[in-house]
Design a protein around this motif. Structure first.
Motif: not given
Length: 96
Positions: A35-36, A39, A60, A62-63
């Motif tokens: 999942d995200d 940032k 960051g 990110y998925k």
């Protein structure tokens, strides 16, 4: 002496979804987020004595985007900590 019946409840720990799949391969620590996760993040890698052996600033997670951190010349168990603001995630990883 007076005996009374006391009922106590046991809290069941909630199931925490695994946010990352972290594994070691030759010369890399691989982090695959499910999942995200924030940032700006910081990845800290600790040895079993609690000493930071590597730290990386990440723009960051990110998925589905694999992140590889160079980590050669070390074998054994390490602790990977990922933090972003007040969010924290720790996992024990075996590097071979």
């Amino acid at each position: 002496l007076k005996f009374e019946s006391l009922l106590t409840t046991v809290e069941m720990p909630s199931i925490i979804n695994k946010k990352f799949n972290i594994y070691g391969t030759k010369d890399f620590i691989n982090i695959l987020p499910s999942d995200d996760f924030g940032k700006e993040s910081i990845v800290k890698i600790y040895d079993l004595t609690g000493r930071i052996v590597k730290q990386a600033n990440i723009s960051g997670f990110y998925k589905g985007s694999l992140l590889q951190i160079p980590f050669g010349g070390y074998q054994g168990i390490i602790i990977v900590e990922i933090s972003s603001g007040s969010l924290r995630y720790n996992e024990k990883v075996f590097v071979h």
